[in-house]
Design an enzyme around this catalytic site. Structure first.
Site, PDB file in Angstrom:
ATOM      1  N   HIS A  11       0.836  -1.212   0.000  1.00  0.00           N
ATOM      2  CA  HIS A  11       0.000   0.000   0.000  1.00  0.00           C
ATOM      3  C   HIS A  11       0.861   1.248   0.000  1.00  0.00           C
ATOM      4  O   HIS A  11       1.299   1.722   1.055  1.00  0.00           O
ATOM      5  CB  HIS A  11      -0.921  -0.028   1.233  1.00  0.00           C
ATOM      6  CG  HIS A  11      -1.944   1.055   1.272  1.00  0.00           C
ATOM      7  ND1 HIS A  11      -3.287   0.814   1.520  1.00  0.00           N
ATOM      8  CD2 HIS A  11      -1.859   2.393   1.101  1.00  0.00           C
ATOM      9  CE1 HIS A  11      -3.952   1.945   1.482  1.00  0.00           C
ATOM     10  NE2 HIS A  11      -3.102   2.929   1.243  1.00  0.00           N
ATOM     11  N   HIS A  13       0.844   4.968  -2.450  1.00  0.00           N
ATOM     12  CA  HIS A  13       0.346   5.755  -3.590  1.00  0.00           C
ATOM     13  C   HIS A  13       1.556   6.343  -4.306  1.00  0.00           C
ATOM     14  O   HIS A  13       2.389   7.008  -3.664  1.00  0.00           O
ATOM     15  CB  HIS A  13      -0.569   6.873  -3.098  1.00  0.00           C
ATOM     16  CG  HIS A  13      -1.746   6.367  -2.330  1.00  0.00           C
ATOM     17  ND1 HIS A  13      -3.003   6.272  -2.874  1.00  0.00           N
ATOM     18  CD2 HIS A  13      -1.859   5.899  -1.055  1.00  0.00           C
ATOM     19  CE1 HIS A  13      -3.841   5.791  -1.973  1.00  0.00           C
ATOM     20  NE2 HIS A  13      -3.173   5.550  -0.852  1.00  0.00           N
ATOM     21  N   HIS A 189      -9.846   1.405   0.322  1.00  0.00           N
ATOM     22  CA  HIS A 189      -9.612   2.206   1.528  1.00  0.00           C
ATOM     23  C   HIS A 189     -10.904   2.246   2.341  1.00  0.00           C
ATOM     24  O   HIS A 189     -11.948   2.677   1.829  1.00  0.00           O
ATOM     25  CB  HIS A 189      -9.227   3.638   1.165  1.00  0.00           C
ATOM     26  CG  HIS A 189      -7.826   3.800   0.684  1.00  0.00           C
ATOM     27  ND1 HIS A 189      -7.362   3.242  -0.460  1.00  0.00           N
ATOM     28  CD2 HIS A 189      -6.772   4.493   1.224  1.00  0.00           C
ATOM     29  CE1 HIS A 189      -6.080   3.564  -0.624  1.00  0.00           C
ATOM     30  NE2 HIS A 189      -5.699   4.319   0.377  1.00  0.00           N
ATOM     31  N   GLU A 192     -10.484   4.293   7.721  1.00  0.00           N
ATOM     32  CA  GLU A 192      -9.352   5.189   7.963  1.00  0.00           C
ATOM     33  C   GLU A 192      -9.904   6.494   8.541  1.00  0.00           C
ATOM     34  O   GLU A 192      -9.745   6.791   9.722  1.00  0.00           O
ATOM     35  CB  GLU A 192      -8.587   5.465   6.649  1.00  0.00           C
ATOM     36  CG  GLU A 192      -7.417   6.435   6.814  1.00  0.00           C
ATOM     37  CD  GLU A 192      -6.831   6.922   5.473  1.00  0.00           C
ATOM     38  OE1 GLU A 192      -7.530   6.854   4.446  1.00  0.00           O
ATOM     39  OE2 GLU A 192      -5.678   7.409   5.483  1.00  0.00           O
ATOM     40  N   ASP A 270       1.965   4.147   2.845  1.00  0.00           N
ATOM     41  CA  ASP A 270       0.853   4.976   2.339  1.00  0.00           C
ATOM     42  C   ASP A 270       1.332   6.120   1.431  1.00  0.00           C
ATOM     43  O   ASP A 270       1.280   6.002   0.209  1.00  0.00           O
ATOM     44  CB  ASP A 270       0.020   5.500   3.515  1.00  0.00           C
ATOM     45  CG  ASP A 270      -1.417   5.803   3.131  1.00  0.00           C
ATOM     46  OD1 ASP A 270      -1.826   5.484   2.006  1.00  0.00           O
ATOM     47  OD2 ASP A 270      -2.152   6.364   3.981  1.00  0.00           O
ATOM     48  N   ASP A 271       1.766   7.221   2.002  1.00  0.00           N
ATOM     49  CA  ASP A 271       2.274   8.390   1.256  1.00  0.00           C
ATOM     50  C   ASP A 271       3.483   8.900   2.041  1.00  0.00           C
ATOM     51  O   ASP A 271       3.417   9.955   2.704  1.00  0.00           O
ATOM     52  CB  ASP A 271       1.206   9.496   1.204  1.00  0.00           C
ATOM     53  CG  ASP A 271      -0.104   9.000   0.607  1.00  0.00           C
ATOM     54  OD1 ASP A 271      -0.197   8.929  -0.630  1.00  0.00           O
ATOM     55  OD2 ASP A 271      -1.017   8.658   1.384  1.00  0.00           O
TER      56      ASP A 271
END
Ligand code: ADE
Ligand code: ZN
Length: 322
Positions: A11, A13, A189, A192, A270-271
């Protein structure tokens, strides 16, 4: 320290992995003023909605096939340098359409980056096409149709990201039907920004093998048992959750409770630069903040390989490298 451990990430992005220095150089190349969203080498946002806006601003400085190849290769080489053997990147070909590059050129650039990184480091990677809730159900269906008709062997999954508070999962059911029918792996998603109901919706409507985050399932103990029974794999991103104030601190984060309840969990970033993290830090936190030993962390990595959207021969090769 977990530098001796092999790593896997399910996961992340792609645009969310852009190092601030690369975003800055891209912005200079295109004459984009970054003051609104990147200052002193730090991405600027203060809540989830502002984070999504910041993310879209960063995406706008990647405009050509070559830009996407460079971004992809940069991130995958960083992953490989910390012992990562497999990565799934969440990508948005409709971003390619929005900036006039086109979805195919966007994906071609990303795939060139994957091939370059693999040739240099051996890292294996696959792509998960995502729709974004805040661009509306029609754009999510278009992303699913794109993924479904693609014959690119690196596109193996479909996801739904973006503003979780926009609509309910049922509004996006058709997109998942299209992706499921095409044989793509499904993840979404949920749990969250929204609570347990969102995870229950995802299970009811999408029936995914994995859920992005899913951590707020902890608010409903029956739902936690359902996740454990189903064997649904959670793509947990602790650093992201703390940065976005989903939980106030690592002590309150439910990673350990979920695992102890029998839920299958994995570690992800994630990011990463948006949340001042990296996959390396997430693995280190599993040890230092959550108290997991090497065997437990390796078990999470094994779970990630079991849940990866790859053919069985690739899965077997990845398992052998652990
Ligand atoms: N898009 C990029 N990062 C995201 C996140 N953490 N949640 C939802 N959508 C996203
Ligand atoms: Zn995400």
């Amino acid at each position: 320290m977990t530098s001796h451990l092999k790593k896997v990430e399910l996961h992340c992005h792609l645009e969310g992995a852009a190092p601030p220095a690369l975003t800055k150089s891209q912005a200079l190349k295109y004459g984009v003023d970054t003051h609104d969203f990147l200052r002193d080498g730090i991405y600027v946002w203060d809540d989830f909605a502002a984070f999504l806006q910041c993310y879209d601003k960063v995406s706008e400085v990647f405009r050509t096939e070559e830009d996407y190849a460079l971004l992809t290769e940069t991130y995958l080489e960083e992953l490989a340098s910390i012992g990562t053997i497999y990565s799934e990147l969440i990508v948005s070909p409709d971003h390619g359409d929005r900036i006039g590059l086109g979805a195919n050129a966007y994906i071609a650039g990303v795939c060139a980056g994957i091939r370059a990184a693999k040739a240099k480091t051996g890292i294996e990677a696959r792509l998960i096409i995502t729709g974004e809730r805040h661009f509306g159900p029609a754009s999510v269906v278009a992303a699913a149709e794109y993924a479904a008709r693609s014959d690119n062997p690196l596109i193996t999954g479909f996801n739904l990201a973006g503003e979780e508070r926009m609509g309910r999962v049922a509004d996006y059911a058709r997109a998942f039907d299209i992706a499921r029918e095409a044989g793509l792996g499904l993840t979404i998603h949920a749990g969250e920004v929204c609570g347990a109901f969102s995870v229950a919706d995802a299970l009811d409507v999408v029936r995914p093998s994995r859920i992005g985050h899913g951590v707020r399932a902890i608010e409903d103990i029956d739902l936690v048992a359902r996740l454990a029974d189903l064997g649904t794999v959670l793509e947990v991103c602790p650093g992201s959750n703390i940065a976005l104030s989903v939980f106030p601190d690592f002590q309150s984060h439910p990673l350990r409770k979920l695992r102890e309840a029998g839920v299958r969990v994995t570690l992800n970033s994630d990011d990463p630069p948006f949340f001042h993290t990296s996959l390396e830090r997430e693995y280190d936190l599993a040890s230092s903040a959550f108290g997991f030993g090497d065997d437990e962390i390796n078990a999470m990595t094994r779970t990630a390989i079991e849940a990866a959207f790859v053919d069985e021969e690739t899965r077997r090769r990845l398992m052998a490298r652990l």
